[in-house]
Design a protein around this motif. Structure first.
Motif, PDB file in Angstrom:
ATOM      1  N   HIS A  72       0.696  -0.964   0.082  1.00  0.00           N
ATOM      2  CA  HIS A  72       0.568  -0.345   0.195  1.00  0.00           C
ATOM      3  C   HIS A  72       0.866   1.554  -0.315  1.00  0.00           C
ATOM      4  O   HIS A  72       0.937   2.360   0.434  1.00  0.00           O
ATOM      5  CB  HIS A  72      -0.955  -0.375   1.152  1.00  0.00           C
ATOM      6  CG  HIS A  72      -1.785  -1.259   1.671  1.00  0.00           C
ATOM      7  ND1 HIS A  72      -3.323  -0.687   0.844  1.00  0.00           N
ATOM      8  CD2 HIS A  72      -1.783  -2.376   1.694  1.00  0.00           C
ATOM      9  CE1 HIS A  72      -3.813  -1.709   0.813  1.00  0.00           C
ATOM     10  NE2 HIS A  72      -3.438  -3.238   1.519  1.00  0.00           N
ATOM     11  N   ASP A  77      -1.208   5.318  -4.072  1.00  0.00           N
ATOM     12  CA  ASP A  77      -2.835   5.904  -3.016  1.00  0.00           C
ATOM     13  C   ASP A  77      -2.856   6.832  -4.023  1.00  0.00           C
ATOM     14  O   ASP A  77      -3.555   7.724  -4.277  1.00  0.00           O
ATOM     15  CB  ASP A  77      -1.636   6.467  -1.448  1.00  0.00           C
ATOM     16  CG  ASP A  77      -2.230   4.880  -1.074  1.00  0.00           C
ATOM     17  OD1 ASP A  77      -1.771   5.465  -0.058  1.00  0.00           O
ATOM     18  OD2 ASP A  77      -3.150   4.194  -1.764  1.00  0.00           O
ATOM     19  N   THR A  81      -7.679   7.128  -6.966  1.00  0.00           N
ATOM     20  CA  THR A  81      -9.065   7.204  -5.957  1.00  0.00           C
ATOM     21  C   THR A  81      -8.475   6.192  -4.733  1.00  0.00           C
ATOM     22  O   THR A  81      -9.166   4.884  -4.666  1.00  0.00           O
ATOM     23  CB  THR A  81     -10.150   7.426  -6.186  1.00  0.00           C
ATOM     24  OG1 THR A  81     -10.229   8.187  -7.083  1.00  0.00           O
ATOM     25  CG2 THR A  81     -11.176   7.738  -5.256  1.00  0.00           C
ATOM     26  N   LYS A  82      -8.563   6.646  -3.265  1.00  0.00           N
ATOM     27  CA  LYS A  82      -8.811   5.907  -2.282  1.00  0.00           C
ATOM     28  C   LYS A  82      -9.907   5.396  -2.154  1.00  0.00           C
ATOM     29  O   LYS A  82     -10.695   5.709  -1.785  1.00  0.00           O
ATOM     30  CB  LYS A  82      -8.032   6.818  -1.120  1.00  0.00           C
ATOM     31  CG  LYS A  82      -6.319   7.094  -1.108  1.00  0.00           C
ATOM     32  CD  LYS A  82      -5.914   7.728   0.139  1.00  0.00           C
ATOM     33  CE  LYS A  82      -4.763   8.028   0.122  1.00  0.00           C
ATOM     34  NZ  LYS A  82      -4.127   8.507   1.518  1.00  0.00           N
ATOM     35  N   SER A  84     -11.331   3.714   0.927  1.00  0.00           N
ATOM     36  CA  SER A  84     -11.898   3.931   2.409  1.00  0.00           C
ATOM     37  C   SER A  84     -12.685   3.376   2.135  1.00  0.00           C
ATOM     38  O   SER A  84     -14.267   3.034   1.767  1.00  0.00           O
ATOM     39  CB  SER A  84     -12.076   5.317   2.544  1.00  0.00           C
ATOM     40  OG  SER A  84     -11.680   6.558   2.009  1.00  0.00           O
ATOM     41  N   ASP A 173      -8.536   0.786   0.570  1.00  0.00           N
ATOM     42  CA  ASP A 173      -6.744   1.124   1.284  1.00  0.00           C
ATOM     43  C   ASP A 173      -6.731   1.979   2.377  1.00  0.00           C
ATOM     44  O   ASP A 173      -5.662   2.521   2.885  1.00  0.00           O
ATOM     45  CB  ASP A 173      -6.254   1.835   0.063  1.00  0.00           C
ATOM     46  CG  ASP A 173      -6.730   2.136  -1.185  1.00  0.00           C
ATOM     47  OD1 ASP A 173      -6.368   0.530  -1.797  1.00  0.00           O
ATOM     48  OD2 ASP A 173      -7.517   2.154  -2.546  1.00  0.00           O
ATOM     49  N   GLU A 174      -7.723   2.084   2.773  1.00  0.00           N
ATOM     50  CA  GLU A 174      -7.380   2.716   4.113  1.00  0.00           C
ATOM     51  C   GLU A 174      -9.224   2.748   5.315  1.00  0.00           C
ATOM     52  O   GLU A 174     -10.056   2.622   4.377  1.00  0.00           O
ATOM     53  CB  GLU A 174      -7.875   4.443   4.307  1.00  0.00           C
ATOM     54  CG  GLU A 174      -8.145   4.896   3.447  1.00  0.00           C
ATOM     55  CD  GLU A 174      -8.707   7.168   3.284  1.00  0.00           C
ATOM     56  OE1 GLU A 174      -7.817   6.814   3.737  1.00  0.00           O
ATOM     57  OE2 GLU A 174      -9.423   7.523   2.797  1.00  0.00           O
TER      58      GLU A 174
END
Length: 303
Positions: A72, A77, A81-82, A84, A173-174
Motif C-alpha cells: 500500500h 495511493d 482514488t483511495k 475508504s 486502502d484506508e
C-alpha cells in the motif's frame, strides 16, 4: 364523572409501573457504567505504552518504509482514488437516548466530507448501525453484533483480525474508526481515528487523543530486526486502538442509557403529579356536585 375518575386513576397506576421499569433500567445502566469505567482505567496504562512505542518508532523513522513493503505505497495511493472503509461503532439495542443517532449522523457527515461520491465500505460493530446502513443501501462488508457490556480483549481480537485481513487482501486502502468518545456522564463527542494504514495521519491522530503518552527515547537499537519488531508491535497497536474505541463507545452507550432512563423517570414523576392533581380536582368536583344535589333535594322536600 366516575368513568373519567377511573380513567385517570388507571393512567396513574400505569405510569407508576413505567417509572419502576425506567428506575430499574437506570440502575442497571449505572452499574454497567461503573464497571466499564473501572475496566478502562486498567486498560489505559497498556494503551499508553503501546501508543508510546509506535509514536517513537515513527520518530525514529522505523515506520517509513512500512506502507511500501506492505503493498500500500504512497505512490500507489496518489495515482488512484483511495477506497475508504469506516468501522462504525453503535449499540445493538435501543433505550440509549440519542447515542446511536449521534454516531450515525456524525459518521455520515465525516464520510460525506472524506469520501464524497466515491465508493466506500461500512464495517459495522453493533446492530443499529448495521441495520441502518443496510437499509440505506450502503455496502456493509462486515458486521459484528453482540459486543459484551464490558467487552473482552478476545472479542476485539476477532474484529481486528478480520479487518486487517480485508485490508491485506486489498479490499480497501484506508480505514477509519468512528465512535462516540466518553467525556463525562452527560457529554460524549464523536471521533474518527485513522486505523490503517499506519501512516503520518494515523500517527498524528493517535498523538492527539487523551491517553497520556509516556516519554521515551526516540533512538532504538533493533534486535533481532526491524521487521520482527513491527510484526509484534503493529498488531498490538491495531488491537489497542480498536479495543480502546469499543470500550470508549460502550462507556458512552451506558452513560447515555442511564441519562435517558433518568429523564424518562423524571418525566414519569411529572406526569404522575399532574395526573394526581387532575384526579383530586375531579374528585372534589364530583363531591361538590353530590353535595349540591343533596342540598337541592332537601330544599325541594322542605317545600
Amino acid at each position: 364523572m366516575g368513568a373519567s375518575l377511573n380513567d385517570v386513576k388507571h393512567r396513574i397506576t400505569s405510569t407508576k409501573k413505567t417509572r419502576q421499569i425506567t428506575n430499574a433500567m437506570e440502575m442497571v445502566s449505572q452499574a454497567k457504567l461503573n464497571q466499564i469505567q473501572k475496566h478502562t482505567v486498567s486498560y489505559a496504562e497498556y494503551a499508553s505504552q503501546i501508543k508510546s512505542v509506535v509514536l517513537h518508532l515513527a520518530q525514529s523513522h522505523i515506520l517509513d518504509g512500512l506502507n511500501k513493503s506492505s503493498g500500500h505505497s504512497a505512490d500507489q495511493d496518489q495515482s488512484k482514488t483511495k477506497r475508504s472503509a469506516y468501522l462504525i461503532i453503535t449499540s445493538d439495542r435501543g433505550m440509549v437516548g440519542s447515542y446511536n443517532s449521534n454516531v450515525i449522523r456524525e459518521a455520515n457527515e465525516f464520510i460525506e466530507k472524506h469520501s464524497g461520491s466515491n465508493d466506500y465500505q461500512i464495517l459495522a460493530v453493533g446492530g443499529t448501525g448495521s441495520d441502518f446502513y443496510k437499509k440505506r443501501g450502503d455496502n456493509v462488508s462486515y458486521e459484528y453484533r453482540g459486543v459484551s457490556d464490558v467487552p473482552t480483549f478476545n472479542e476485539v481480537r476477532q474484529i481486528v483480525k478480520m479487518v486487517t485481513s480485508m485490508y491485506d487482501k486489498g479490499q480497501f486502502d484506508e480505514l477509519y474508526v468512528c465512535y462516540e468518545h466518553f467525556v463525562n456522564r452527560l457529554i460524549s463527542r464523536f471521533r474518527a481515528e485513522k486505523m490503517l494504514p499506519i501512516d503520518d495521519e494515523a500517527i498524528a491522530s493517535a498523538a492527539s487523543q487523551d491517553i497520556e503518552v509516556k516519554p521515551m527515547s526516540a533512538e532504538y537499537d533493533v534486535e533481532p530486526s526491524e521487521k520482527e519488531v513491527l510484526d509484534v508491535v503493529l498488531p498490538q497497536y491495531s488491537e489497542s486502538l480498536v479495543y480502546g474505541a469499543i470500550l470508549d463507545a460502550k462507556t458512552s452507550e451506558h452513560a447515555s442509557s442511564s441519562t435517558a432512563m433518568k429523564s424518562a423517570s423524571d418525566n414519569a414523576d411529572d406526569l404522575i403529579s399532574s395526573l394526581e392533581l387532575q384526579y383530586n380536582r375531579a374528585r372534589q368536583a364530583a363531591i361538590t356536585t353530590e353535595i349540591t344535589e343533596i342540598t337541592g333535594g332537601q330544599e325541594a322536600l322542605s317545600h
